[in-house]
Design a protein around this motif. Structure first.
Motif, PDB file in Angstrom:
ATOM      1  N   ARG A  44       0.843  -1.193   0.000  1.00 55.60           N
ATOM      2  CA  ARG A  44       0.000   0.000   0.000  1.00 55.60           C
ATOM      3  C   ARG A  44       0.881   1.247   0.000  1.00 55.60           C
ATOM      4  N   LEU A 103      -6.667   2.035 -14.240  1.00 56.15           N
ATOM      5  CA  LEU A 103      -6.833   0.751 -13.552  1.00 56.15           C
ATOM      6  C   LEU A 103      -7.165  -0.379 -14.522  1.00 56.15           C
ATOM      7  N   ASP A 130      -4.573  -8.489  -7.401  1.00 55.12           N
ATOM      8  CA  ASP A 130      -5.643  -7.505  -7.504  1.00 55.12           C
ATOM      9  C   ASP A 130      -5.101  -6.123  -7.175  1.00 55.12           C
ATOM     10  N   TRP A 169      -6.255  -1.890  -6.099  1.00 52.67           N
ATOM     11  CA  TRP A 169      -7.198  -0.833  -5.713  1.00 52.67           C
ATOM     12  C   TRP A 169      -6.439   0.478  -5.797  1.00 52.67           C
ATOM     13  N   SER A 170      -7.086   1.499  -6.328  1.00 51.71           N
ATOM     14  CA  SER A 170      -6.404   2.794  -6.437  1.00 51.71           C
ATOM     15  C   SER A 170      -7.423   3.899  -6.624  1.00 51.71           C
ATOM     16  N   SER A 191      -2.372   3.742  -4.017  1.00 51.25           N
ATOM     17  CA  SER A 191      -2.721   2.464  -4.621  1.00 51.25           C
ATOM     18  C   SER A 191      -2.381   1.339  -3.663  1.00 51.25           C
ATOM     19  N   CYS A 192      -3.002   0.186  -3.915  1.00 50.33           N
ATOM     20  CA  CYS A 192      -2.724  -1.014  -3.129  1.00 50.33           C
ATOM     21  C   CYS A 192      -2.818  -2.223  -4.050  1.00 50.33           C
ATOM     22  N   ASP A 196      -8.269  -7.585   3.234  1.00 47.25           N
ATOM     23  CA  ASP A 196      -9.225  -6.782   2.472  1.00 47.25           C
ATOM     24  C   ASP A 196      -8.480  -5.875   1.510  1.00 47.25           C
ATOM     25  N   LEU A 197      -9.200  -5.398   0.513  1.00 47.04           N
ATOM     26  CA  LEU A 197      -8.601  -4.498  -0.472  1.00 47.04           C
ATOM     27  C   LEU A 197      -9.410  -3.209  -0.535  1.00 47.04           C
ATOM     28  N   PRO A 198      -8.853  -2.069  -0.054  1.00 47.73           N
ATOM     29  CA  PRO A 198      -7.547  -1.935   0.611  1.00 47.73           C
ATOM     30  C   PRO A 198      -7.602  -2.516   2.008  1.00 47.73           C
TER      31      PRO A 198
END
Length: 539
Positions: A439, A450, A490, A492-493, A499-500, A519-521
């Motif tokens: 992260r 993305l 995966d 996330w951002s 971002s992660c 979890d995301l994030p």
């Protein structure tokens, strides 16, 4: 013999219901037909019963009127010139007249009863049929008859017989007997024949309805089977095409819509086969070209690398411009060698030649080693590296070299795009899966970026100065490495929030993933990660 398991039977029935279109069609058709036939048959049965009862009721009312009128006439004619009447003879004659005036297959019973509350010069004895139960005459019917308005009244009753209980009709009317006052004449009709006729009609309707529903079910079964058979053939052919049997086709018979569907499907399959074959040939040529070129470039690149290293080691003896040229040559040769290695790795993935070297791996130790390797670059960028490992099953069977390559790529991207803010690495696991999340709190990515972040040779900002990578193949290779383990990578951002990237792997190769331990994030809040430096996501 094993005991009956109704849960297993119910599960099989549900599975059959979901998978069989023919069963659902026949069952729904039969159910709706049963409802419709039941409603129609019920209406017909009710209508027939009403008509039969009304017809018989009108018949007995007519007979009762005739019997009442005949009895009244007989009593009136029995009066002598002296004004007297032989009540016993008149009563006996009246009974004979009543029996003659009525005809009923179930038998007719009668009663001649004196009305209560009256006085007269003479009293005629009340008479009833031998088998008549006087209790079938209700008080309501009796009150209607005693009004003596010349009308007859009917009422449905149940008659007890030796064979059981039969339906019946009681009809009553008033009679004036000279010198004896008012009497009530009741005729009791057994309408068992009407009930038998109704039972026969209802039985016929039930049998006819069952046969009709069965016929509808059979017709629906054969029609649906005839209609579904070509669909089933098309589905089987499509499955074979999807499995790679591109030569499979649907048999073309007739000129109907099914034959038109078969011809259209076959033309589509021919077109797909040609395109797939062309794409496969092109892909093989491309993979061979990349592999051959990459291998052919190895020898000259090695020579260039050796010469460049010699010049780089002696750069202090050169003029400043020449020394700078040697440094640029050394840097670009290293980048070229890295890109060539990435191309060779991608060619192995495309050819299906990539293999795992599985061994028990401690993920926390692997992450710590990767963090130590990237720490000099992070300190240069001003980013603090943090590891969050709450505890769990951190060992997994994996290829440590490939996992280290994934971590190096993710950490390098996080430092490059972290804008000098902390980079937090999360490690967690459960009994089935292990996960690593990287992260950062940097620039982040838009929704459009993305969608392409894992594409080959794609970079979010090609003009941005980078300290690691730069070929655009790092995340693509990381994704292939994750899939090779049976895992997933995966992302996330959000722009401005960072971002992660999350890597999830099964603890044992070959087991499917049902979720991720992280979890995301990650749920660990940003404030906790920045508390010690007194910053925030916008600092």
């Amino acid at each position: 013999m094993p005991p009956f398991d109704w849960r297993d039977w119910l599960a099989r029935a549900r599975r059959l219901w979901r998978t069989s279109l023919q069963l659902r069609t026949v069952a729904i058709t039969v159910a709706l037909s049963t409802v419709a036939v039941t409603i129609i048959s019920g209406y017909m049965s009710l209508s027939i019963a009403t008509n039969l009862y009304e017809a018989r009721k009108q018949q007995v009312l007519a007979e009762a009127r005739q019997a009442t009128a005949s009895a009244q006439q007989l009593f009136d004619s029995s009066v002598t010139q002296t004004g007297t009447i032989d009540l016993e003879t008149a009563n006996s004659t009246a009974q004979t007249t009543i029996r003659a005036a009525t005809s009923n297959p179930g038998g007719t019973q009668y009663a001649i009863l004196r009305s209560e509350g009256q006085s007269s010069a003479q009293i005629m004895q009340s008479v009833t049929s031998r088998e008549l139960d006087i209790s079938v005459i209700s008080s309501e019917l009796e009150s209607q008859v005693t009004r003596g308005d010349g009308s007859v009244y009917a009422q449905a009753v149940s008659l007890s017989t030796a064979a059981g209980v039969d339906p019946g009709i009681v009809v009553g009317g008033a009679i004036e007997v000279p010198t004896a006052g008012q009497y009530e004449l009741y005729l009791v009709y057994n309408v068992r024949d009407v009930q038998q006729t109704l039972d026969f009609v209802q039985q016929t309707l039930v049998i006819g309805s069952l046969l009709l529903v069965l016929t509808i079910g059979l017709v629906t079964f054969f029609v649906v089977r005839l209609a579904i058979a070509p669909v089933r053939v098309a589905a089987d052919t499509a499955e074979k095409l999807a499995a790679g049997q591109l030569e499979e086709r649907i048999p073309e018979k007739g000129e109907d819509v099914i034959a038109t569907l078969a011809r259209s499907f076959n033309r589509m399959a021919d077109s797909l086969q040609r395109q797939i074959t062309q794409l496969a040939d092109l892909s093989r040529v491309q993979q061979r070209f990349v592999s051959d070129v990459s291998h052919e470039l190895r020898t000259p690149l090695t020579t260039i690398r050796l010469a460049g290293d010699v010049l780089y080691d002696q750069r202090d003896q050169f003029a400043p411009a020449t020394a700078r040229t040697a440094e640029l040559l050394h840097t670009q040769v290293e980048r070229f060698e890295s890109m060539l290695g990435d191309l060779l790795e991608m060619s192995r993935f495309d050819a299906g030649a990539a293999q795992l070297d599985i061994e028990p791996t401690n993920l926390v130790r692997l992450v710590e080693d990767s963090l130590e390797g990237i720490r000099p670059l992070a300190e240069e960028k001003g980013s603090e590296l943090r590891l969050v490992a709450p505890g769990g099953y951190f060992e997994a069977d994996a290829d440590a070299r490939r996992l280290r390559r994934i971590l190096q790529n993710l950490l390098g991207n996080a430092v490059d795009h972290g804008e000098g803010r902390p980079v937090v690495v999360y490690v967690d696991s459960d009994a089935d899966a292990v996960a690593i999340a990287v992260r950062d709190y940097g620039v982040g990515m838009s929704a459009e970026e993305l969608e392409r972040v894992f594409d080959r040779f794609w970079r979010a900002d090609p003009s941005r100065q980078r300290s690691t990578g730069g070929t655009g193949l790092g995340l693509a290779i990381a994704t292939e490495d994750a899939h090779l383990h049976g895992g997933a990578l995966d992302v996330w951002s959000i722009e401005g929030e960072g971002s992660c990237f999350r890597l999830t792997l099964p603890r044992r190769p070959g087991r499917p993933l049902t979720g991720s331990p992280i979890d995301l994030p990650p749920v660990d809040p940003l404030d906790a990660a920045l508390a010690e430096i007194g910053g925030g996501p916008d600092d």
